[in-house]
Design a protein around this motif. Structure first.
Motif, PDB file in Angstrom:
ATOM      1  N   ARG A   1       7.418  -9.174  -6.788  1.00  0.00           N
ATOM      2  CA  ARG A   1       6.627  -8.629  -5.683  1.00  0.00           C
ATOM      3  C   ARG A   1       7.528  -7.928  -4.666  1.00  0.00           C
ATOM      4  N   TRP A   2       8.612  -8.582  -4.275  1.00  0.00           N
ATOM      5  CA  TRP A   2       9.506  -7.995  -3.279  1.00  0.00           C
ATOM      6  C   TRP A   2      10.247  -6.768  -3.827  1.00  0.00           C
ATOM      7  N   ASP A   3      10.697  -6.837  -5.075  1.00  0.00           N
ATOM      8  CA  ASP A   3      11.395  -5.684  -5.672  1.00  0.00           C
ATOM      9  C   ASP A   3      10.511  -4.444  -5.625  1.00  0.00           C
ATOM     10  N   GLU A   4       9.241  -4.611  -5.962  1.00  0.00           N
ATOM     11  CA  GLU A   4       8.323  -3.473  -5.992  1.00  0.00           C
ATOM     12  C   GLU A   4       8.074  -2.895  -4.604  1.00  0.00           C
ATOM     13  N   ARG A   5       8.139  -3.733  -3.589  1.00  0.00           N
ATOM     14  CA  ARG A   5       7.791  -3.285  -2.242  1.00  0.00           C
ATOM     15  C   ARG A   5       8.958  -2.662  -1.470  1.00  0.00           C
ATOM     16  N   VAL A   6      10.166  -2.780  -2.000  1.00  0.00           N
ATOM     17  CA  VAL A   6      11.309  -2.189  -1.293  1.00  0.00           C
ATOM     18  C   VAL A   6      11.128  -0.691  -1.053  1.00  0.00           C
ATOM     19  N   PRO A   7      10.842   0.136  -2.075  1.00  0.00           N
ATOM     20  CA  PRO A   7      10.683   1.577  -1.801  1.00  0.00           C
ATOM     21  C   PRO A   7       9.502   1.884  -0.878  1.00  0.00           C
ATOM     22  N   ILE A   8       8.456   1.052  -0.927  1.00  0.00           N
ATOM     23  CA  ILE A   8       7.324   1.239  -0.017  1.00  0.00           C
ATOM     24  C   ILE A   8       7.769   1.000   1.419  1.00  0.00           C
ATOM     25  N   HIS A   9       8.549  -0.050   1.623  1.00  0.00           N
ATOM     26  CA  HIS A   9       9.039  -0.360   2.964  1.00  0.00           C
ATOM     27  C   HIS A   9      10.017   0.697   3.464  1.00  0.00           C
ATOM     28  N   VAL A  10      10.857   1.189   2.569  1.00  0.00           N
ATOM     29  CA  VAL A  10      11.819   2.226   2.946  1.00  0.00           C
ATOM     30  C   VAL A  10      11.106   3.477   3.462  1.00  0.00           C
ATOM     31  N   ALA A  11       9.961   3.793   2.864  1.00  0.00           N
ATOM     32  CA  ALA A  11       9.228   5.005   3.239  1.00  0.00           C
ATOM     33  C   ALA A  11       8.230   4.776   4.373  1.00  0.00           C
ATOM     34  N   SER A  12       8.073   3.537   4.817  1.00  0.00           N
ATOM     35  CA  SER A  12       6.990   3.210   5.747  1.00  0.00           C
ATOM     36  C   SER A  12       7.336   3.492   7.203  1.00  0.00           C
ATOM     37  N   ASP A  13       6.282   3.726   7.984  1.00  0.00           N
ATOM     38  CA  ASP A  13       6.441   3.832   9.433  1.00  0.00           C
ATOM     39  C   ASP A  13       6.789   2.474  10.040  1.00  0.00           C
ATOM     40  N   PHE A  14       6.375   1.399   9.384  1.00  0.00           N
ATOM     41  CA  PHE A  14       6.629   0.050   9.889  1.00  0.00           C
ATOM     42  C   PHE A  14       8.122  -0.165  10.106  1.00  0.00           C
ATOM     43  N   TYR A  15       8.934   0.224   9.127  1.00  0.00           N
ATOM     44  CA  TYR A  15      10.378   0.059   9.257  1.00  0.00           C
ATOM     45  C   TYR A  15      11.037   1.258   9.944  1.00  0.00           C
ATOM     46  N   GLY A  16      10.420   2.423   9.885  1.00  0.00           N
ATOM     47  CA  GLY A  16      10.915   3.586  10.628  1.00  0.00           C
ATOM     48  C   GLY A  16      12.405   3.814  10.468  1.00  0.00           C
ATOM     49  N   LEU A  17      12.854   3.958   9.230  1.00  0.00           N
ATOM     50  CA  LEU A  17      14.295   4.003   8.990  1.00  0.00           C
ATOM     51  C   LEU A  17      14.972   5.224   9.600  1.00  0.00           C
ATOM     52  N   ASP A  18      14.258   6.324   9.737  1.00  0.00           N
ATOM     53  CA  ASP A  18      14.874   7.490  10.398  1.00  0.00           C
ATOM     54  C   ASP A  18      15.220   7.148  11.848  1.00  0.00           C
ATOM     55  N   ALA A  19      14.292   6.486  12.547  1.00  0.00           N
ATOM     56  CA  ALA A  19      14.558   6.079  13.927  1.00  0.00           C
ATOM     57  C   ALA A  19      15.653   5.021  13.968  1.00  0.00           C
ATOM     58  N   PHE A  20      15.669   4.138  12.978  1.00  0.00           N
ATOM     59  CA  PHE A  20      16.712   3.118  12.921  1.00  0.00           C
ATOM     60  C   PHE A  20      18.086   3.767  12.746  1.00  0.00           C
ATOM     61  N   ARG A  21      18.178   4.733  11.841  1.00  0.00           N
ATOM     62  CA  ARG A  21      19.449   5.429  11.643  1.00  0.00           C
ATOM     63  C   ARG A  21      19.909   6.124  12.919  1.00  0.00           C
ATOM     64  N   ALA A  22      18.923   6.567  13.708  1.00  0.00           N
ATOM     65  CA  ALA A  22      19.233   7.284  14.951  1.00  0.00           C
ATOM     66  C   ALA A  22      19.567   6.345  16.104  1.00  0.00           C
TER      67      ALA A  22
ATOM     68  N   THR B   1       0.000  -1.146  -5.595  1.00  0.00           N
ATOM     69  CA  THR B   1       1.009  -2.072  -6.089  1.00  0.00           C
ATOM     70  C   THR B   1       0.503  -2.756  -7.359  1.00  0.00           C
ATOM     71  N   VAL B   2       1.453  -3.195  -8.182  1.00  0.00           N
ATOM     72  CA  VAL B   2       1.138  -3.846  -9.457  1.00  0.00           C
ATOM     73  C   VAL B   2       1.456  -5.335  -9.406  1.00  0.00           C
ATOM     74  N   HIS B   3       2.636  -5.667  -8.869  1.00  0.00           N
ATOM     75  CA  HIS B   3       3.079  -7.064  -8.813  1.00  0.00           C
ATOM     76  C   HIS B   3       2.554  -7.703  -7.523  1.00  0.00           C
ATOM     77  N   ASN B   4       1.350  -8.232  -7.595  1.00  0.00           N
ATOM     78  CA  ASN B   4       0.660  -8.689  -6.386  1.00  0.00           C
ATOM     79  C   ASN B   4       0.631 -10.203  -6.221  1.00  0.00           C
ATOM     80  N   ARG B   5       1.064 -10.931  -7.208  1.00  0.00           N
ATOM     81  CA  ARG B   5       1.010 -12.385  -7.114  1.00  0.00           C
ATOM     82  C   ARG B   5       2.144 -12.894  -6.234  1.00  0.00           C
ATOM     83  N   SER B   6       1.794 -13.728  -5.276  1.00  0.00           N
ATOM     84  CA  SER B   6       2.802 -14.329  -4.397  1.00  0.00           C
ATOM     85  C   SER B   6       2.569 -15.828  -4.322  1.00  0.00           C
ATOM     86  N   VAL B   7       3.654 -16.560  -4.125  1.00  0.00           N
ATOM     87  CA  VAL B   7       3.590 -18.012  -3.982  1.00  0.00           C
ATOM     88  C   VAL B   7       4.317 -18.369  -2.692  1.00  0.00           C
ATOM     89  N   GLU B   8       3.593 -18.974  -1.753  1.00  0.00           N
ATOM     90  CA  GLU B   8       4.162 -19.293  -0.450  1.00  0.00           C
ATOM     91  C   GLU B   8       3.853 -20.743  -0.076  1.00  0.00           C
TER      92      GLU B   8
END
Length: 280
Positions: free
Chosen positions: A16-37, A204-211
Motif C-alpha cells: 500500500r505504501w509503495d504504491e502511494r509514494v509517487p501519488i504523494h510526491v505529486a500531491s499538493d498535500f506534500y507540496g514538494l516544490d514549495a518544500f524544495r524552495a 489505487t490497486v493495493h488498498n488493503r491496510s492493517v492498523e
C-alpha cells in the motif's frame, strides 16, 4: 473492521505504501516544490517542544519520503537519519536530500522495518529519536516498538513522539462526539479504502491496510518500562486533517471543533528522556 491480525499484515501495508509514494510526491498535500524552495514541513508545536536541535544527531523512525527528517536538518541538526520500510519512499527521500545539497554525512536514509532499526541504522544511539504523526498505528506491538526506540536514545538524549490521538478512532466520523468503537481494542483494523490522505480520488490497486490503535496509557507505560523518563504528555485540540466532518480549518492549517463545542484531544505528544548514567 476489527479482526485478528492477518499473517501478511506487513506485506499488505508495504504494498500500500509503495504504491502511494509517487501519488504523494505529486500531491499538493506534500507540496514538494514549495518544500524544495524552503517551506518547513514541521508543525509549530513540534518545533517548540523538541527545542533547538543545532549540532545534535536525530533519528526519524518511519520517515516516509523524508520531508520532516530533512526539515530537522534545515533547523540545524548535525546529522539526520531516516528509516522507513518502503524502498520507494527511501529512494525519494535520498533524492530530496541530494537536491537540497545534503550528503549522507548530513542526511542518510535506510530502508528497513522499524523493529530492525538497531541493526539497520548507522550509529548505535542518537541525541534525539523522533517519530511523527501517523506512525504507531501501523505497528502491532507497541511494547516492542518502545524497547526498540528507547535502545537508540543516547544517554542525555530523548525520544519525541507526535501522534494522532487514539480516542479519535473510537468516535463517529461525522460529529466526533459519539463513541462508536472500542478505545481499548487490541484487534487489528483491516480496511480496503482506495486513494490516500494526500489525494482521496487517486486511483489505487493495493488498498488493503492493517492498523492498530494504541491507547495513550499503553504508549506511556511502554516507554517508561523501556527505561525512559516521561518529561511530558501533551494533548492537543487540533488535527492536521479533517478527522471529523464537524471540524473547521483554521488559518494555521489545523482543524478544530467549532467554538462552543465540547472538545476531545485530536493529537498528543510525548517527550521521554534517557538519564545520563553517573559513574559511582
Amino acid at each position: 473492521m476489527y479482526s485478528p491480525t492477518p499473517d501478511d499484515w506487513r506485506d499488505a501495508n508495504r504494498a500500500r505504501w509503495d504504491e502511494r509514494v509517487p501519488i504523494h510526491v505529486a500531491s499538493d498535500f506534500y507540496g514538494l516544490d514549495a518544500f524544495r524552495a524552503g517551506r518547513d514541513a514541521l508543525r509549530a508545536f513540534e518545533l517548540a517542544e523538541v527545542g533547538d536541535v543545532t549540532g545534535r544527531t536525530l533519528l526519524h523512525l518511519q520517515c516516509h519520503i523524508g520531508v520532516d527528517t530533512l526539515s530537522w536538518a534545515r533547523h540545524g541538526a548535525r546529522q539526520v537519519v531516516g528509516l522507513d520500510f518502503s524502498e520507494p519512499a527511501v529512494e525519494t527521500a535520498r533524492g530530496l536530500a541530494e537536491e537540497l545539497g545534503l550528503g549522507p554525512d548530513r542526511a542518510a536514509f535506510v530502508a528497513a522495518d522499524v523493529y530492525d532499526a538497531p541493526s539497520a541504522v548507522p550509529d548505535s544511539a542518537y541525541d534525539i529519536v523522533y517519530t511523527g504523526l501517523g506512525a504507531l498505528n501501523w505497528l502491532p506491538d507497541v511494547q516492542r516498538w518502545a524497547e526498540t526506540a528507547a535502545s537508540l536514545v543516547a544517554p542525555g538524549g530523548f525520544l519525541y513522539v507526535a501522534e494522532f490521538h487514539p480516542l479519535t478512532d473510537a468516535m463517529d466520523a461525522e460529529t466526533g462526539s459519539v463513541v462508536t468503537d472500542d478505545y481499548f481494542s487490541r484487534d487489528a483494523w483491516v480496511d480496503e479504502t482506495p486513494g490516500t490522505y494526500a489525494d482521496a480520488d487517486a486511483p489505487t490497486v493495493h488498498n488493503r491496510s492493517v492498523e492498530w490503535q494504541h491507547p495513550v496509557g499503553r504508549v506511556v507505560t511502554a516507554l517508561a518500562s523501556a527505561g525512559l523518563r516521561i518529561e511530558f504528555l501533551h494533548e492537543h485540540d487540533s488535527s492536521l486533517f479533517q478527522r471529523f466532518d464537524a471540524l473547521e480549518r483554521h488559518p494555521d492549517g489545523h482543524y478544530r471543533y467549532p467554538a462552543g463545542r465540547p472538545r476531545i484531544p485530536l493529537m498528543y505528544s510525548i517527550k521521554a528522556s534517557r538519564p545520563v548514567e553517573h559513574q559511582g
